[in-house]
Design an enzyme around this catalytic site. Structure first.
Site, PDB file in Angstrom:
ATOM      1  N   LYS A  66      54.052 -17.621  26.851  1.00  0.00           N
ATOM      2  CA  LYS A  66      53.075 -17.587  25.770  1.00  0.00           C
ATOM      3  C   LYS A  66      51.689 -17.221  26.299  1.00  0.00           C
ATOM      4  O   LYS A  66      50.918 -16.517  25.631  1.00  0.00           O
ATOM      5  CB  LYS A  66      53.031 -18.946  25.060  1.00  0.00           C
ATOM      6  CG  LYS A  66      54.278 -19.243  24.231  1.00  0.00           C
ATOM      7  CD  LYS A  66      54.129 -20.549  23.491  1.00  0.00           C
ATOM      8  CE  LYS A  66      55.345 -20.826  22.608  1.00  0.00           C
ATOM      9  NZ  LYS A  66      55.210 -22.103  21.864  1.00  0.00           N
TER      10      LYS A  66
ATOM     11  N   ASP B 213      51.038 -29.945  26.809  1.00  0.00           N
ATOM     12  CA  ASP B 213      51.686 -30.331  25.558  1.00  0.00           C
ATOM     13  C   ASP B 213      51.121 -31.680  25.164  1.00  0.00           C
ATOM     14  O   ASP B 213      51.493 -32.712  25.722  1.00  0.00           O
ATOM     15  CB  ASP B 213      53.207 -30.403  25.731  1.00  0.00           C
ATOM     16  CG  ASP B 213      53.915 -30.777  24.436  1.00  0.00           C
ATOM     17  OD1 ASP B 213      53.222 -30.959  23.410  1.00  0.00           O
ATOM     18  OD2 ASP B 213      55.156 -30.897  24.452  1.00  0.00           O
TER      19      ASP B 213
ATOM     20  N   SER C  78      38.035 -30.051  14.116  1.00  0.00           N
ATOM     21  CA  SER C  78      38.272 -31.004  13.037  1.00  0.00           C
ATOM     22  C   SER C  78      38.691 -30.254  11.779  1.00  0.00           C
ATOM     23  O   SER C  78      39.152 -29.115  11.849  1.00  0.00           O
ATOM     24  CB  SER C  78      37.016 -31.834  12.802  1.00  0.00           C
ATOM     25  OG  SER C  78      37.240 -32.825  11.842  1.00  0.00           O
TER      26      SER C  78
ATOM     27  N   TYR D 259      47.791 -35.951   7.665  1.00  0.00           N
ATOM     28  CA  TYR D 259      46.912 -34.972   8.313  1.00  0.00           C
ATOM     29  C   TYR D 259      45.456 -35.413   8.174  1.00  0.00           C
ATOM     30  O   TYR D 259      44.683 -35.374   9.140  1.00  0.00           O
ATOM     31  CB  TYR D 259      47.103 -33.600   7.674  1.00  0.00           C
ATOM     32  CG  TYR D 259      46.223 -32.517   8.252  1.00  0.00           C
ATOM     33  CD1 TYR D 259      46.429 -32.043   9.537  1.00  0.00           C
ATOM     34  CD2 TYR D 259      45.177 -31.978   7.507  1.00  0.00           C
ATOM     35  CE1 TYR D 259      45.614 -31.050  10.074  1.00  0.00           C
ATOM     36  CE2 TYR D 259      44.362 -30.985   8.029  1.00  0.00           C
ATOM     37  CZ  TYR D 259      44.587 -30.524   9.317  1.00  0.00           C
ATOM     38  OH  TYR D 259      43.780 -29.539   9.840  1.00  0.00           O
TER      39      TYR D 259
ATOM     40  N   LYS E 261      42.557 -36.329  11.061  1.00  0.00           N
ATOM     41  CA  LYS E 261      41.278 -35.645  11.175  1.00  0.00           C
ATOM     42  C   LYS E 261      40.090 -36.596  11.040  1.00  0.00           C
ATOM     43  O   LYS E 261      39.012 -36.349  11.591  1.00  0.00           O
ATOM     44  CB  LYS E 261      41.197 -34.509  10.157  1.00  0.00           C
ATOM     45  CG  LYS E 261      42.118 -33.350  10.509  1.00  0.00           C
ATOM     46  CD  LYS E 261      41.845 -32.826  11.925  1.00  0.00           C
ATOM     47  CE  LYS E 261      42.748 -31.690  12.320  1.00  0.00           C
ATOM     48  NZ  LYS E 261      42.450 -31.161  13.676  1.00  0.00           N
TER      49      LYS E 261
END
Length: 329
Positions: A51, A77, A180, A209, A213
């Site tokens: 990648k 990771d 953020s 989620y 955040k």
């Protein structure tokens, strides 16, 4: 006057990290490209070397000047506490200084019950202080594990090299940028459920989620308060064309329309965090700030709990305790 890539100063001699999953795609890859084009040595965080190679080829094609730059591979990771610590250790074996840390990794909308990948989700620690320590046999949901906990562990273990860089650098030039989102407003009104051993397993995917955040914003404010010589920011990139929506299962015809009507190019999304990391007009009085596109400070935070630094301290304590429980301290 609006901030643009042209306003970014020469970064020759500076060392930066941009973490995956963003490092090899989306606004992360764009951030790497611009930093390298400005002369920085950039460690591109990716899960695999393949990648990394693919990302560098894309960067060289978009920014030919980066062919003369140093873009190094950093295997990472953040879904694993041990992996986050190992990545920090790997970096410290290569470099003695770190001027810019872009914690750009993130997942969104993971299915309910989807856990971090390496078994860390079962953290074993006595649960004696509600709201501040993780419960025994905890299941940490993947969005919290990647967006908050893995990022915390990685940054925590980089602090010695970050702080040593402060000692030899101009004031305000060493920075931590935690990507953020205004998605924090999707969290429940009650905010982060630290007294829930799963950190929100009963919440919907977008609520989870939002919870993560809020955690990012609160930890950014904590870093600013605890390490004031380092400028820490929490930029919201805005709606951007990236693979962040991959967990949502949106049919490709709809995504095709969204990418042309709603989501903006990666250059737009990366600009605010490039501003956070490099703009000379940002100083000590702005430390811990939330930013929004296009590259501007925002005093209105996306959730009421984001203002609560007492909760922020508890989030910090939770992460420290969970890190110790995982054997990653």
């Amino acid at each position: 006057m609006a901030f643009s890539e042209a306003d970014i100063p020469d970064l020759t001699g500076k060392i930066a990290i941009v973490t995956a999953k963003g490092g090899n795609s989306g606004i992360g890859k764009q951030t790497v490209a611009v930093l390298a084009a400005k002369g920085a040595k950039v460690y591109l965080g990716a899960r695999s070397h393949d990648k990394y190679i693919e990302a560098v080829a894309d960067i060289h094609a978009s920014y030919p000047s980066t062919k003369a730059s140093h873009i190094e591979f950093l295997e990472i990771d953040l879904a694993s506490a041990a992996g986050a610590k190992s990545s920090a250790k790997r970096f410290k074996s290569k470099e003695k200084h770190l001027h810019l840390l872009y914690n750009n990794a993130g997942v969104m909308g993971t299915p309910q019950g989807m856990l971090s990948s390496d078994g860390y989700e079962y953290a074993r620690v006595p649960y004696t202080q509600p709201h501040s320590e993780p419960a025994a046999n905890m299941s940490i949901l993947k969005q919290w594990a990647v967006n908050v906990f893995g990022t915390f562990v990685f940054t925590y273990h980089l602090l010695p090299v970050i702080l040593s860089t402060v000692e030899i650098s101009p004031p305000g030039s060493v920075r931590i940028v935690n990507t953020s989102s205004d998605g924090a407003r999707q969290a429940p009104k009650s905010g982060i459920p630290l007294d829930d051993k799963t950190v929100g397993s009963s919440a919907g995917r977008f609520e989870r989620y939002g919870i993560s955040k809020i955690g990012v914003i609160l930890l950014t404010r904590q870093f600013a308060q605890r390490y004031p010589a380092v400028l820490s920011f929490a930029p919201h990139p805005g709606p951007v064309q990236s693979n962040l929506t991959r967990e949502l299962g949106i049919p490709w015809p709809i995504m095709w329309i969204l990418n042309r009507v709603v989501f903006k190019p990666v250059q737009y999304g990366a600009l605010t965090q490039l501003f956070a990391g490099t703009a000379s007009q940002l100083g000590e009085k702005h430390n811990g700030s939330y930013l929004v596109p296009p590259a501007k400070l925002e005093t209105r935070l996306p959730h009421l709990q984001c203002y609560n630094d007492d909760v922020g301290a508890k989030v910090w304590e939770w992460n420290v305790a969970a890190m110790k429980a995982a054997g990653a301290d």
